[in-house]
Scaffold this motif. Structure first.
Motif, short mmCIF file in Angstrom:
data_model
loop_
_atom_site.label_atom_id
_atom_site.label_comp_id
_atom_site.label_asym_id
_atom_site.label_seq_id
_atom_site.Cartn_x
_atom_site.Cartn_y
_atom_site.Cartn_z
N SER A 276 0.86 -1.17 0.00
CA SER A 276 0.00 0.00 0.00
C SER A 276 0.89 1.22 0.00
O SER A 276 1.95 1.22 0.63
N ARG B 105 -1.79 7.25 7.81
CA ARG B 105 -0.62 6.37 7.93
C ARG B 105 -0.85 5.31 8.99
O ARG B 105 -0.56 4.13 8.79
N GLU C 262 -3.70 4.16 10.01
CA GLU C 262 -4.74 3.25 9.56
C GLU C 262 -4.19 2.25 8.55
O GLU C 262 -4.63 1.11 8.49
N ARG C 263 -3.21 2.68 7.75
CA ARG C 263 -2.60 1.78 6.77
C ARG C 263 -1.95 0.62 7.51
O ARG C 263 -2.14 -0.55 7.18
N ARG D 48 -2.57 -0.32 10.60
CA ARG D 48 -3.59 -1.05 11.35
C ARG D 48 -4.34 -2.02 10.45
O ARG D 48 -4.66 -3.14 10.86
N THR D 49 -4.64 -1.58 9.21
CA THR D 49 -5.35 -2.45 8.29
C THR D 49 -4.53 -3.71 8.02
O THR D 49 -5.07 -4.82 7.98
N PHE D 50 -3.23 -3.54 7.85
CA PHE D 50 -2.35 -4.69 7.68
C PHE D 50 -2.43 -5.60 8.89
O PHE D 50 -2.61 -6.81 8.77
N GLU E 139 -4.71 -5.85 11.25
CA GLU E 139 -6.02 -6.47 11.42
C GLU E 139 -6.21 -7.63 10.45
O GLU E 139 -6.88 -8.60 10.75
N ALA E 140 -5.63 -7.51 9.24
CA ALA E 140 -5.81 -8.55 8.23
C ALA E 140 -4.82 -9.68 8.41
O ALA E 140 -4.72 -10.56 7.56
#
Lengths: 370, 354
Positions: free
Chosen positions: B83, B94, B96-97, B99-101, B103-104
């Motif tokens: 990303s 930044r 959230e980027r 965090r998204t990783f 979380e996934a």
């Protein structure tokens, strides 16, 4: 048909048409780029998690101020492109004032907010003054002032900055804890909604009140509608130009403050930039009405927030996300125009039909009279 | 010429569209499988790579990180997702980027660039079981954060020495992209290297933009103007640490028959062929080595990595100079390698701030 019902349906038609158009065009772009259309849409329209909701509200708050500042100018036919420079000068001023902490606690916060609004107002005021006294287009003046603002703030930052050990980021002094503005949580999300939201609501209400209920607001709108007519009715256009630019700049001064007091606590090399330009698009989307602007800001913040999941979970390139945003803005503007023209046409037809009916009835009465 | 290019472009575009449509359903399927995650076949390591502005394909810093990841994919078959940052984005974006990783289910997560400094600090604290690495920053001292930093001043010292050895006019130049402490390290090393060879040398220094305007890393036109000014003023070699703006520096050197020095990757091999000959050497900053080494350690030790700061300097070939342009740099190699050894042995200490 009932006139009110028509108006209501037309009002509903514009956003629906926009959504349908945006959906169609974006799908075509996705197909052309070879991305999984279904998955993109299901990710894009999935209800955001609590932590994302917090980010969306916070981001929207910032964009709201930016769009509000732009729209004040729009109401008087002034195109303030300089929100970007104005908020940068202002947030820097606020960061320095709050960081130095000359006053204790929230007095410090209040002083910093005032400093930001004054800095923004003065920076925009230059452009207003140039327009009023020398006839310099405010578009040119504000763009040039943006460049000057960027360099000036960078120069001052380099002079005043402190640098954390091991970090390559420079920034102003941290705001003392007592002067920060707390927030409230949604569920158990790690981040908080900025407490500055109170000021957003107040600014929205003040905007509506001043423009619609005061002499100043009337003068402003009148000058925007027709400056010659305004002059004829005793409005000083020069004075209004300077005052409106200053009001726009003062609101622009608030743009960076939710971030400054809510999460960053200083101004440094990674402070969010480019907020002034998003404001122009949102002011257009929201049609210069505070409620419309708030919704537009939420939509923009929502799309921004979905950029990361789209990249990471679906594997779509970030450019596609940016294209989607652009398409939505375009379709909204276009569909409002289409619906407006259709509405005008309906109105003309209705009036024509009524006139026709009147003429025939009057003819009949004439004939009867004979 | 124009017409064939256009035709080729149109053909390529239509092929892209067609293949895009064809692979569409496949992408969807694999995406669904991957998105669920967890039932991993092959290597069960899922690497998340968060780029700085520019992302994969910037022919510079980010691309180097991407090369390190690609090598790890080839070697260990790790899964990955990427990303990239937007210019001037919010701090929360930044965070959230990352965090998204997290979380996934991505672990480890590599953040490319010092802009992620505070975001890594925040998110690493929220996910203590996930491993993070950050490039160009050593401010975080958490147990699950590895800081990968480089001794750019050492590599810059060598190219500075090379410039002074080659210069006939006694004046050389430095074009920095954005005036940050990081780029000032390049400047400091370069000036020290040039002065080590010739104490009377004159070094022109300029920066294209100031923070928070990071456009200086992606503005070839501005880079060209700055370099032209230096060549007009008597410099005959200009070193750039300006990312994508460096292309303009090479152009200015080619047009005025002077020389330029590249940065980050071996730009003699990656630059446009028309300017290849003017690229005297490049200061190599091997971000790919750092990323690959980190991932290797992670995979081989089953997810256990040493936290803290690792400095990639001359002694581990984390930085260096390129000898790709053999015709020009060849005669100085012995002298430069002597300097290199002296730096490694600690006989020369290179300053990291001007």
């Amino acid at each position: 048909m009932n006139v009110r019902l028509t108006k209501f349906l037309l009002g509903l038609g514009a956003p629906l048409l926009a959504l349908a158009l945006a959906f169609g065009i974006t799908s075509l772009v996705l197909i052309a780029a070879g991305d999984p259309v279904g998955e993109v849409w299901s990710t894009l329209i999935s209800w955001p998690e609590q932590r994302n909701q917090v980010n969306i509200i916070n981001n929207a708050m910032v964009l709201f101020f930016s769009a509000l500042a732009v729209s004040i100018g729009f109401r008087m036919n002034l195109f303030n492109i300089g929100v970007d420079g104005q908020y940068r000068v202002a947030v820097f001023a606020a960061a320095v004032v709050a960081g130095e902490a000359w006053l204790p606690g929230y007095l410090n916060t209040a002083l910093a907010i005032v400093a930001a609004m004054v800095a923004g107002a003065l920076w925009a005021g230059f452009a207003g003054l140039l327009k009023a006294t020398r006839g310099v287009s405010e578009v040119i003046a504000t763009i040039m002032l943006n460049f000057i603002a960027t360099s000036l703030v960078a120069f001052l930052l380099a002079k005043l900055a402190v640098r954390e050990q091991g970090s390559n980021i420079i920034g102003t002094k941290l705001i003392p804890e007592g002067s920060r503005i707390g927030g409230f949580s949604i569920g158990d999300a790690p981040a908080q909604v900025y407490g500055f939201i109170v000021f957003s609501v107040l600014a929205g209400l003040a905007y509506w009140f001043v423009l619609n209920k005061t002499r100043f607001g009337f003068d402003l709108r009148a000058t925007g509608a027709s400056s010659t007519a305004a002059v004829a009715s005793g409005v000083s256009v020069k004075r209004m130009t300077i005052l409106t630019m200053m009001a726009s700049g003062a609101i622009a001064g608030l743009v960076g403050l939710p971030i400054l007091f809510g999460s960053a606590y200083n101004y440094g090399s990674t402070f969010q930039s480019g907020l002034g330009f998003a404001g122009i698009a949102i002011a257009l989307l929201g049609r210069n009405h505070p409620v419309g602007i708030a919704l537009g800001a939420l939509l923009f913040a929502y799309l921004d927030e979905q950029s990361n999941p789209l990249q990471i979970l679906v594997g779509v390139s970030p450019d596609i996300v940016a294209i989607t945003q652009g398409v939505i803005v375009l379709t909204v503007v276009v569909s409002y125009e289409i619906v407006r023209r259709y509405g005008v046409k309906l109105e003309q037809r209705r009036v024509a039909a009524e006139l026709e009916a009147m003429r025939t009835t009057s003819k009949q009465t004439e004939e009867v009279a004979r | 010429m124009g017409r064939t290019t256009k035709f080729a472009a149109a053909a390529a575009a239509s092929i892209l569209v067609l293949t895009g449509c064809g692979s569409n359903s496949d992408d969807g399927d694999s995406g669904n499988g991957g998105g669920g995650g967890g039932d991993g076949s092959g290597s069960d390591v899922k690497v998340g790579l968060a780029y700085d502005v520019g992302g994969r394909g910037d022919q510079s810093f980010n691309d180097s990180a991407a090369a390190g990841l690609d090598q790890a994919i080839e070697e260990y078959g790790v899964e990955s997702s990427e990303s990239e940052a937007e210019d001037g984005e919010a701090e929360t974006a930044r965070e959230e980027r990352l965090r998204t990783f997290a979380e996934a289910g991505f672990d480890p997560i590599v953040a490319v660039g010092f802009a992620y400094s505070s975001a890594v600090g925040v998110v690493a604290a929220e996910y203590p079981e996930v491993h993070f690495a950050i490039i160009d920053d050593s401010a975080n001292e958490l147990d699950n954060v590895s800081n990968l930093v480089f001794a750019e001043e050492q590599g810059s010292f060598l190219v500075g020495a090379a410039a002074a050895l080659k210069s006939e006019t006694g004046t050389v130049g430095f074009v920095g992209g954005v005036e940050t402490p990081l780029i000032q390290k390049f400047e400091a090393g370069y000036v020290a290297g040039a002065e080590a060879v010739n104490p009377d040398i004159e070094v022109d220094v300029t920066y294209l933009t100031q923070v928070p305007d990071f456009s200086g890393f992606a503005d070839p036109a501005r880079g060209k103007t700055a370099a032209q000014g230096m060549f007009d003023g008597g410099a005959d070699i200009v070193y750039h640490a300006a990312g994508g703006s460096g292309g303009g520096v090479f152009e200015a050197a080619a047009e005025s028959d002077n020389l330029a020095i590249g940065v980050d990757s071996d730009q003699y091999n990656t630059a446009d062929p028309s300017v290849q000959d003017v690229i005297f050497t490049s200061m190599l900053k091997n971000v790919d080595v750092a990323v690959y080494t980190f991932l290797t350690e992670f995979v081989e030790n089953d997810g256990e990595v040493e936290p803290g700061t690792t400095t990639y300097d001359l002694s581990v070939d984390g930085v260096g100079y390129s000898t790709a342009n053999e015709a020009l740099i060849g005669e100085f190699e012995t002298q430069l390698d002597e300097f290199k050894q002296q730096i490694i042995d600690g006989e020369i200490t290179v300053p990291d701030a001007p």
